[in-house]
Design a protein around this motif. Structure first.
Motif, PDB file in Angstrom:
ATOM      1  N   HIS A  38       4.689  29.578   1.471  1.00  0.00           N
ATOM      2  CA  HIS A  38       5.244  29.117   0.203  1.00  0.00           C
ATOM      3  C   HIS A  38       5.694  27.656   0.233  1.00  0.00           C
ATOM      4  N   ILE A  39       5.781  27.061   1.379  1.00  0.00           N
ATOM      5  CA  ILE A  39       6.468  25.784   1.477  1.00  0.00           C
ATOM      6  C   ILE A  39       5.599  24.689   2.092  1.00  0.00           C
ATOM      7  N   ASN A  40       5.692  23.523   1.523  1.00  0.00           N
ATOM      8  CA  ASN A  40       5.128  22.293   2.076  1.00  0.00           C
ATOM      9  C   ASN A  40       5.815  21.123   1.370  1.00  0.00           C
ATOM     10  N   ILE A  41       5.266  19.918   1.463  1.00  0.00           N
ATOM     11  CA  ILE A  41       5.868  18.800   0.734  1.00  0.00           C
ATOM     12  C   ILE A  41       5.429  18.889  -0.722  1.00  0.00           C
ATOM     13  N   LYS A  42       6.405  18.974  -1.616  1.00  0.00           N
ATOM     14  CA  LYS A  42       6.144  19.122  -3.045  1.00  0.00           C
ATOM     15  C   LYS A  42       6.621  17.890  -3.812  1.00  0.00           C
ATOM     16  N   ARG A  43       6.027  17.702  -4.978  1.00  0.00           N
ATOM     17  CA  ARG A  43       6.482  16.679  -5.920  1.00  0.00           C
ATOM     18  C   ARG A  43       7.391  17.356  -6.940  1.00  0.00           C
ATOM     19  N   TYR A  44       8.620  16.876  -7.063  1.00  0.00           N
ATOM     20  CA  TYR A  44       9.590  17.427  -8.010  1.00  0.00           C
ATOM     21  C   TYR A  44       9.960  16.348  -9.017  1.00  0.00           C
ATOM     22  N   THR A  45       9.953  16.679 -10.304  1.00  0.00           N
ATOM     23  CA  THR A  45      10.346  15.746 -11.354  1.00  0.00           C
ATOM     24  C   THR A  45      11.435  16.380 -12.199  1.00  0.00           C
ATOM     25  N   GLU A  46      12.566  15.688 -12.309  1.00  0.00           N
ATOM     26  CA  GLU A  46      13.689  16.178 -13.097  1.00  0.00           C
ATOM     27  C   GLU A  46      14.392  14.980 -13.723  1.00  0.00           C
TER      28      GLU A  46
ATOM     29  N   GLU B 286       0.824  -1.210   0.000  1.00  0.00           N
ATOM     30  CA  GLU B 286       0.000   0.000   0.000  1.00  0.00           C
ATOM     31  C   GLU B 286       0.858   1.259   0.000  1.00  0.00           C
ATOM     32  N   SER B 287       0.499   2.204  -0.826  1.00  0.00           N
ATOM     33  CA  SER B 287       1.145   3.518  -0.855  1.00  0.00           C
ATOM     34  C   SER B 287       0.058   4.582  -0.899  1.00  0.00           C
ATOM     35  N   ILE B 288       0.028   5.425   0.122  1.00  0.00           N
ATOM     36  CA  ILE B 288      -1.009   6.457   0.212  1.00  0.00           C
ATOM     37  C   ILE B 288      -0.348   7.832   0.155  1.00  0.00           C
ATOM     38  N   ILE B 289      -0.522   8.517  -0.968  1.00  0.00           N
ATOM     39  CA  ILE B 289       0.005   9.877  -1.126  1.00  0.00           C
ATOM     40  C   ILE B 289      -1.064  10.841  -0.633  1.00  0.00           C
ATOM     41  N   ASP B 290      -1.025  11.150   0.644  1.00  0.00           N
ATOM     42  CA  ASP B 290      -2.037  12.012   1.260  1.00  0.00           C
ATOM     43  C   ASP B 290      -1.321  13.144   1.989  1.00  0.00           C
ATOM     44  N   LEU B 291      -1.406  14.332   1.415  1.00  0.00           N
ATOM     45  CA  LEU B 291      -0.662  15.478   1.930  1.00  0.00           C
ATOM     46  C   LEU B 291      -1.444  16.317   2.938  1.00  0.00           C
ATOM     47  N   LYS B 292      -2.685  15.960   3.226  1.00  0.00           N
ATOM     48  CA  LYS B 292      -3.540  16.828   4.041  1.00  0.00           C
ATOM     49  C   LYS B 292      -2.934  17.112   5.415  1.00  0.00           C
ATOM     50  N   ASP B 293      -2.453  16.084   6.098  1.00  0.00           N
ATOM     51  CA  ASP B 293      -1.888  16.262   7.435  1.00  0.00           C
ATOM     52  C   ASP B 293      -0.655  17.159   7.396  1.00  0.00           C
ATOM     53  N   ALA B 294       0.256  16.878   6.458  1.00  0.00           N
ATOM     54  CA  ALA B 294       1.475  17.684   6.351  1.00  0.00           C
ATOM     55  C   ALA B 294       1.153  19.119   5.935  1.00  0.00           C
ATOM     56  N   ASP B 295       0.251  19.274   4.964  1.00  0.00           N
ATOM     57  CA  ASP B 295      -0.127  20.622   4.519  1.00  0.00           C
ATOM     58  C   ASP B 295      -0.704  21.436   5.675  1.00  0.00           C
TER      59      ASP B 295
ATOM     60  N   ASN C  88      13.231  12.661 -15.507  1.00  0.00           N
ATOM     61  CA  ASN C  88      12.394  11.466 -15.293  1.00  0.00           C
ATOM     62  C   ASN C  88      12.522  10.878 -13.884  1.00  0.00           C
ATOM     63  N   ASN C  89      13.133  11.616 -12.963  1.00  0.00           N
ATOM     64  CA  ASN C  89      13.214  11.195 -11.567  1.00  0.00           C
ATOM     65  C   ASN C  89      12.225  12.009 -10.746  1.00  0.00           C
ATOM     66  N   THR C  90      11.364  11.326 -10.014  1.00  0.00           N
ATOM     67  CA  THR C  90      10.337  11.996  -9.218  1.00  0.00           C
ATOM     68  C   THR C  90      10.628  11.822  -7.742  1.00  0.00           C
ATOM     69  N   ARG C  91      10.554  12.931  -6.997  1.00  0.00           N
ATOM     70  CA  ARG C  91      10.808  12.917  -5.553  1.00  0.00           C
ATOM     71  C   ARG C  91       9.736  13.766  -4.857  1.00  0.00           C
ATOM     72  N   TYR C  92       9.445  13.422  -3.614  1.00  0.00           N
ATOM     73  CA  TYR C  92       8.628  14.257  -2.734  1.00  0.00           C
ATOM     74  C   TYR C  92       9.522  14.736  -1.595  1.00  0.00           C
ATOM     75  N   MET C  93       9.475  16.047  -1.317  1.00  0.00           N
ATOM     76  CA  MET C  93      10.284  16.587  -0.226  1.00  0.00           C
ATOM     77  C   MET C  93       9.805  17.999   0.115  1.00  0.00           C
ATOM     78  N   PRO C  94      10.171  18.511   1.298  1.00  0.00           N
ATOM     79  CA  PRO C  94       9.782  19.882   1.644  1.00  0.00           C
ATOM     80  C   PRO C  94      10.442  20.890   0.717  1.00  0.00           C
ATOM     81  N   GLY C  95       9.660  21.854   0.265  1.00  0.00           N
ATOM     82  CA  GLY C  95      10.203  22.893  -0.586  1.00  0.00           C
ATOM     83  C   GLY C  95       9.115  23.821  -1.083  1.00  0.00           C
ATOM     84  N   THR C  96       9.505  24.745  -1.944  1.00  0.00           N
ATOM     85  CA  THR C  96       8.571  25.676  -2.560  1.00  0.00           C
ATOM     86  C   THR C  96       8.267  25.203  -3.973  1.00  0.00           C
ATOM     87  N   SER C  97       7.429  25.940  -4.664  1.00  0.00           N
ATOM     88  CA  SER C  97       7.123  25.614  -6.054  1.00  0.00           C
ATOM     89  C   SER C  97       8.344  25.777  -6.951  1.00  0.00           C
ATOM     90  N   VAL C  98       9.374  26.457  -6.439  1.00  0.00           N
ATOM     91  CA  VAL C  98      10.566  26.741  -7.238  1.00  0.00           C
ATOM     92  C   VAL C  98      11.699  25.766  -6.954  1.00  0.00           C
TER      93      VAL C  98
END
Length: 271
Positions: free
Chosen positions: A55-63, A36-45, A65-75
């Motif tokens: 400006h900051i919370n847990i974001k999805r970054y793709t670069e 099971e994998s549950i991508i639920d950001l409500k608690d962290a947000d 073809n590598n995808t990561r979730y980590m704390p950061g801004t939209s930038v």
């Protein structure tokens, strides 16, 4: 809400989101799998919002073809900002001199060590996608749990080690094994630094204005990792470090450094 809640919220998100958690078990590195994998950001947000982040919370970054979730801004992620600051500090004398002058209580080696450990902390809090066919040691039974070609992984070694040490000290135990701590850090992060930051940093107590806390601190000074990151959040330091690549204005950098400070605070305990 206490600053320490931020680290807990991020770790809760990571635990729920990941199919594979790499942990340390009696000085062995092992992988725990779940389907099971549950991508639920409500608690962290909600936690980021209640702590005042805009400006900051847990974001999805793709670069690449590598995808990561980590704390950061939209930038930019907090991890990447700390990595960039570490590079600038070591590579450019103008940045190094300005920071050393503004943070007059530290040597260059101490500042470099603090920045590197802060980066290592953020690096371990990221989660990422990994191809099943690239995982060594996974059993056929474990592989059969998954339908796709990728799963989400979380390396959970350094942060739990620090938290375990902090809680043990609060119960009256004394930190004795510097070598084990150094070995863990070197195993996980040696590829990122030229000088070992643990030559400057260990576990210990510091007392300021009648308050005693225990956590990662300088060997020679009364300053913890959280103390340092709190100083890094000041307007004068943000003015020195800000670049447009970090965000369209200085609040993006300020909140990123504040996020790192809150996370480091979650690795300390009051005595």
């Amino acid at each position: 809400m206490e600053t320490k809640e931020l680290l807990k919220a991020i770790m809760r998100f990571n635990d729920r989101a990941c199919n594979c958690r790499v942990i340390s078990d009696e000085m062995r590195v092992v992988s725990e799998y779940k389907s099971e994998s549950i991508i639920d950001l409500k608690d962290a947000d909600r936690t980021f919002l209640e702590l005042g982040f805009r400006h900051i919370n847990i974001k999805r970054y793709t670069e690449d073809n590598n995808t990561r979730y980590m704390p950061g801004t939209s930038v930019m992620s907090v991890e990447d900002i700390l990595s960039d600051i570490s590079y600038r500090f070591e590579s450019f004398s103008s940045v190094r001199k300005k920071l050393c002058s503004a943070l007059g209580g530290y040597t260059e080696a101490e500042l470099c060590a603090f920045i590197d450990v802060a980066f290592a902390l953020m690096y371990e809090l990221e989660i990422f996608y990994v191809r099943l066919d690239s995982i060594f040691g996974i059993t056929d039974e474990q592989r059969a749990m998954f339908d796709g070609e990728e799963i989400i992984q979380y390396n959970s070694i350094f942060v739990p080690y620090v938290l375990s040490e902090v809680q043990s000290h609060k119960k009256g135990d004394i930190f004795k094994d510097q070598k084990a701590f150094s070995d863990i850090y070197e195993y996980l992060f040696s590829m990122f630094y030229s000088d070992d930051p643990l030559e400057q940093i260990t576990f210990g107590e510091r007392t300021v204005n009648g308050e005693t806390v225990y956590g990662l601190k300088l060997k020679e000074k009364e300053a913890t990792l959280a103390d340092f990151l709190k100083e890094l959040c000041s307007d004068k330091i943000v003015d020195i470090l800000y670049k447009k690549k970090y965000g369209k204005d200085k609040t993006y950098l300020a909140e990123s450094l504040k996020c790192a400070y809150y996370i480091a605070a979650g690795l300390e305990t009051s005595i």
